[in-house]
Motif scaffolding. Structure first.
Motif, PDB file in Angstrom:
ATOM      1  N   THR A 300       0.829  -1.209   0.000  1.00 43.66           N
ATOM      2  CA  THR A 300       0.000   0.000   0.000  1.00 43.66           C
ATOM      3  C   THR A 300       0.857   1.250   0.000  1.00 43.66           C
ATOM      4  O   THR A 300       0.608   2.201  -0.766  1.00 43.66           O
ATOM      5  CB  THR A 300      -0.925   0.002   1.229  1.00 43.66           C
ATOM      6  N   ASN A 301       1.890   1.289   0.830  1.00 47.80           N
ATOM      7  CA  ASN A 301       2.773   2.452   0.855  1.00 47.80           C
ATOM      8  C   ASN A 301       3.513   2.608  -0.468  1.00 47.80           C
ATOM      9  O   ASN A 301       3.763   3.741  -0.915  1.00 47.80           O
ATOM     10  CB  ASN A 301       3.777   2.325   1.999  1.00 47.80           C
ATOM     11  N   LEU A 302       3.878   1.493  -1.097  1.00 45.77           N
ATOM     12  CA  LEU A 302       4.537   1.566  -2.398  1.00 45.77           C
ATOM     13  C   LEU A 302       3.605   2.173  -3.443  1.00 45.77           C
ATOM     14  O   LEU A 302       4.010   3.057  -4.223  1.00 45.77           O
ATOM     15  CB  LEU A 302       4.980   0.169  -2.831  1.00 45.77           C
ATOM     16  N   VAL A 303       2.365   1.724  -3.461  1.00 38.28           N
ATOM     17  CA  VAL A 303       1.394   2.266  -4.419  1.00 38.28           C
ATOM     18  C   VAL A 303       1.147   3.744  -4.151  1.00 38.28           C
ATOM     19  O   VAL A 303       1.057   4.561  -5.093  1.00 38.28           O
ATOM     20  CB  VAL A 303       0.075   1.467  -4.341  1.00 38.28           C
ATOM     21  N   VAL A 304       1.047   4.122  -2.881  1.00 38.63           N
ATOM     22  CA  VAL A 304       0.833   5.533  -2.547  1.00 38.63           C
ATOM     23  C   VAL A 304       2.015   6.385  -3.005  1.00 38.63           C
ATOM     24  O   VAL A 304       1.831   7.486  -3.545  1.00 38.63           O
ATOM     25  CB  VAL A 304       0.601   5.689  -1.035  1.00 38.63           C
ATOM     26  N   ASP A 305       3.231   5.892  -2.802  1.00 37.96           N
ATOM     27  CA  ASP A 305       4.411   6.635  -3.262  1.00 37.96           C
ATOM     28  C   ASP A 305       4.373   6.859  -4.767  1.00 37.96           C
ATOM     29  O   ASP A 305       4.700   7.958  -5.252  1.00 37.96           O
ATOM     30  CB  ASP A 305       5.685   5.881  -2.884  1.00 37.96           C
ATOM     31  N   LEU A 306       3.984   5.838  -5.504  1.00 42.44           N
ATOM     32  CA  LEU A 306       3.925   5.966  -6.960  1.00 42.44           C
ATOM     33  C   LEU A 306       2.812   6.931  -7.384  1.00 42.44           C
ATOM     34  O   LEU A 306       2.997   7.737  -8.313  1.00 42.44           O
ATOM     35  CB  LEU A 306       3.710   4.597  -7.596  1.00 42.44           C
ATOM     36  N   LEU A 307       1.675   6.866  -6.711  1.00 43.22           N
ATOM     37  CA  LEU A 307       0.589   7.794  -7.035  1.00 43.22           C
ATOM     38  C   LEU A 307       0.968   9.230  -6.689  1.00 43.22           C
ATOM     39  O   LEU A 307       0.613  10.168  -7.417  1.00 43.22           O
ATOM     40  CB  LEU A 307      -0.683   7.385  -6.290  1.00 43.22           C
ATOM     41  N   GLN A 308       1.685   9.417  -5.598  1.00 38.30           N
ATOM     42  CA  GLN A 308       2.147  10.755  -5.236  1.00 38.30           C
ATOM     43  C   GLN A 308       3.070  11.324  -6.300  1.00 38.30           C
ATOM     44  O   GLN A 308       2.993  12.514  -6.625  1.00 38.30           O
ATOM     45  CB  GLN A 308       2.870  10.713  -3.888  1.00 38.30           C
ATOM     46  N   SER A 309       3.943  10.483  -6.837  1.00 35.76           N
ATOM     47  CA  SER A 309       4.857  10.960  -7.871  1.00 35.76           C
ATOM     48  C   SER A 309       4.122  11.329  -9.156  1.00 35.76           C
ATOM     49  O   SER A 309       4.576  12.194  -9.914  1.00 35.76           O
ATOM     50  CB  SER A 309       5.918   9.898  -8.169  1.00 35.76           C
ATOM     51  N   LEU A 310       2.975  10.675  -9.417  1.00 34.92           N
ATOM     52  CA  LEU A 310       2.184  11.035 -10.583  1.00 34.92           C
ATOM     53  C   LEU A 310       1.485  12.374 -10.386  1.00 34.92           C
ATOM     54  O   LEU A 310       1.369  13.177 -11.321  1.00 34.92           O
ATOM     55  CB  LEU A 310       1.149   9.946 -10.876  1.00 34.92           C
ATOM     56  N   ILE A 311       1.020  12.611  -9.172  1.00 33.51           N
ATOM     57  CA  ILE A 311       0.338  13.879  -8.888  1.00 33.51           C
ATOM     58  C   ILE A 311       1.332  15.036  -8.813  1.00 33.51           C
ATOM     59  O   ILE A 311       1.090  16.123  -9.343  1.00 33.51           O
ATOM     60  CB  ILE A 311      -0.462  13.767  -7.575  1.00 33.51           C
ATOM     61  N   ASP A 312       2.462  14.796  -8.142  1.00 25.52           N
ATOM     62  CA  ASP A 312       3.485  15.833  -7.980  1.00 25.52           C
ATOM     63  C   ASP A 312       4.797  15.288  -8.529  1.00 25.52           C
ATOM     64  O   ASP A 312       5.513  14.551  -7.840  1.00 25.52           O
ATOM     65  CB  ASP A 312       3.641  16.196  -6.502  1.00 25.52           C
ATOM     66  N   PRO A 313       5.157  15.598  -9.777  1.00 19.04           N
ATOM     67  CA  PRO A 313       6.396  15.069 -10.391  1.00 19.04           C
ATOM     68  C   PRO A 313       7.657  15.450  -9.640  1.00 19.04           C
ATOM     69  O   PRO A 313       8.703  14.817  -9.827  1.00 19.04           O
ATOM     70  CB  PRO A 313       6.384  15.687 -11.797  1.00 19.04           C
ATOM     71  N   ARG A 314       7.608  16.471  -8.791  1.00 23.77           N
ATOM     72  CA  ARG A 314       8.798  16.858  -8.028  1.00 23.77           C
ATOM     73  C   ARG A 314       9.253  15.747  -7.085  1.00 23.77           C
ATOM     74  O   ARG A 314      10.435  15.651  -6.746  1.00 23.77           O
ATOM     75  CB  ARG A 314       8.516  18.128  -7.227  1.00 23.77           C
ATOM     76  N   ILE A 315       8.320  14.883  -6.655  1.00 26.09           N
ATOM     77  CA  ILE A 315       8.664  13.807  -5.719  1.00 26.09           C
ATOM     78  C   ILE A 315       9.599  12.813  -6.377  1.00 26.09           C
ATOM     79  O   ILE A 315      10.553  12.326  -5.754  1.00 26.09           O
ATOM     80  CB  ILE A 315       7.385  13.110  -5.218  1.00 26.09           C
ATOM     81  N   SER A 316       9.378  12.496  -7.648  1.00 27.71           N
ATOM     82  CA  SER A 316      10.210  11.512  -8.323  1.00 27.71           C
ATOM     83  C   SER A 316      11.614  12.028  -8.608  1.00 27.71           C
ATOM     84  O   SER A 316      12.516  11.243  -8.917  1.00 27.71           O
ATOM     85  CB  SER A 316       9.563  11.094  -9.642  1.00 27.71           C
ATOM     86  N   ARG A 317      11.832  13.328  -8.489  1.00 31.02           N
ATOM     87  CA  ARG A 317      13.155  13.902  -8.741  1.00 31.02           C
ATOM     88  C   ARG A 317      14.009  13.936  -7.497  1.00 31.02           C
ATOM     89  O   ARG A 317      15.193  14.237  -7.561  1.00 31.02           O
ATOM     90  CB  ARG A 317      13.015  15.314  -9.306  1.00 31.02           C
ATOM     91  N   THR A 318      13.422  13.700  -6.331  1.00 28.73           N
ATOM     92  CA  THR A 318      14.177  13.755  -5.086  1.00 28.73           C
ATOM     93  C   THR A 318      14.865  12.431  -4.799  1.00 28.73           C
ATOM     94  O   THR A 318      14.441  11.392  -5.288  1.00 28.73           O
ATOM     95  CB  THR A 318      13.246  14.104  -3.917  1.00 28.73           C
TER      96      THR A 318
END
Length: 318
Positions: A300-318
């Motif tokens: 669940t936390n993994l899926v949430v992390d991936l969904l967060q990165s889709l909503i806010d692309p800045r997360i995937s750059r960190t």
């Protein structure tokens, strides 16, 4: 983006291994000997040795862990000490019953909690904000088992409009959600189970929305002439990653089931299964249930992390 997804999946692997180590260690952390539940008081040393060999307790601990992990990877969680049934069947049946609660508790808690938080965050300091904040504090502070007992006293004992315990008049095997005679058994446990997540989500959403509304870009959007509805959409989008993180945790909590809530209502879910396993010292069931629930949290936390990165692309750059 692909590199971020692969990195998050790789991070989840050692966490899952650590969870399996903790679950396996329950055999040695839990007080007492789990074989006491299946051994007669006058058992001979030879009989005890045979039973230990049957359950694999006569091997070194590292060897036991490797054998147990290899069986788990193939779907073999062992056999329940109490019921002599495969643990995978016990856990899957309990999870199915808990999932039935979640089908209603998750939408109720998420939509109501999120809606309350958005309204309070958009009108900070006003009466609606104080009402929502007060209700959220009450929802978080009231123990869910106490709330369940109160609901049983009021609606099952005093007014006799809803059943107090169980899962349908014919038991879980004959449960039919389309019939009110069965569906009414869901009402009280769903309300009780959803109360705490509603309060947590309302407070989290209210804080996230109020924080984003105070940022400089919101004033810039208003200066450009955007309508208040358009500004609110931007605020909610920027507040969503923080809210989704809490939603993921609460989803795991709801799917894991509450031991106290399911015990109060005698609902045969994962929490009730855990409670019985603890009382009966049924270590294989305890191991299997905790392992499955923990892995659900990890996924669940993994899926949430991936969904967060889709909503806010800045997360995937960190």
């Amino acid at each position: 983006m692909i590199r971020y997804i692969l990195r998050r999946i790789l991070y989840a692997i050692p966490i899952a291994i650590g969870v399996s180590v903790v679950c396996f260690s329950l055999v040695y952390i839990a007080p007492g000997d789990p074989l006491e539940t299946v051994m007669p008081p006058d058992a001979t040393a030879e009989t005890i040795a045979i039973v230990k060999h049957a359950y694999g307790f006569d091997k070194p601990i590292p060897v036991q862990y490797v054998i147990w992990l290899g069986r788990v990877l193939t779907g073999d969680f062992g056999v329940s000490i109490s019921t002599r049934r495969p643990v995978i069947l016990e856990v899957s049946n309990a999870l199915a019953n808990t999932a039935l609660l979640c089908v209603f508790a998750v939408p109720l808690s998420f939509f109501l909690g999120y809606g309350m938080g958005v309204v309070a965050g958009c009108f900070p300091g006003r009466w609606i904000d104080r009402v929502v904040t007060g209700a959220a504090v009450v929802g978080v502070s009231v123990p869910n088992y106490w709330l369940g007992i109160v609901l049983v006293i009021v609606f099952a004992v005093e007014y006799m409009v809803l059943p107090a315990t169980g899962m349908g008049p014919n038991g879980s095997a004959g449960f039919n959600i389309l019939q009110w005679s069965n569906a009414k058994f869901l009402v009280l446990p769903v309300i009780t189970l959803a109360m705490i997540p509603i309060g947590i989500l309302a407070r989290t959403t209210r804080a996230a929305v109020a924080e984003v509304r105070n940022q400089d870009f919101v004033q810039t959007l208003r200066a450009k002439g955007l309508s208040e509805w358009a500004v609110t959409r931007h605020v909610l989008k920027n507040a969503m990653p923080q809210v989704m993180a809490v939603m993921g945790l609460q989803f795991g909590y709801l799917l894991g089931g509450s031991i106290l809530v399911e015990t109060v209502f005698t609902w045969p879910g994962s929490g009730f299964l855990l409670s019985n396993a603890i009382i009966n010292r049924d270590v294989p069931v305890l191991q299997g249930t905790i392992l499955v629930l923990s892995l659900i949290f990890v996924v669940t936390n993994l899926v949430v992390d991936l969904l967060q990165s889709l909503i806010d692309p800045r997360i995937s750059r960190t």
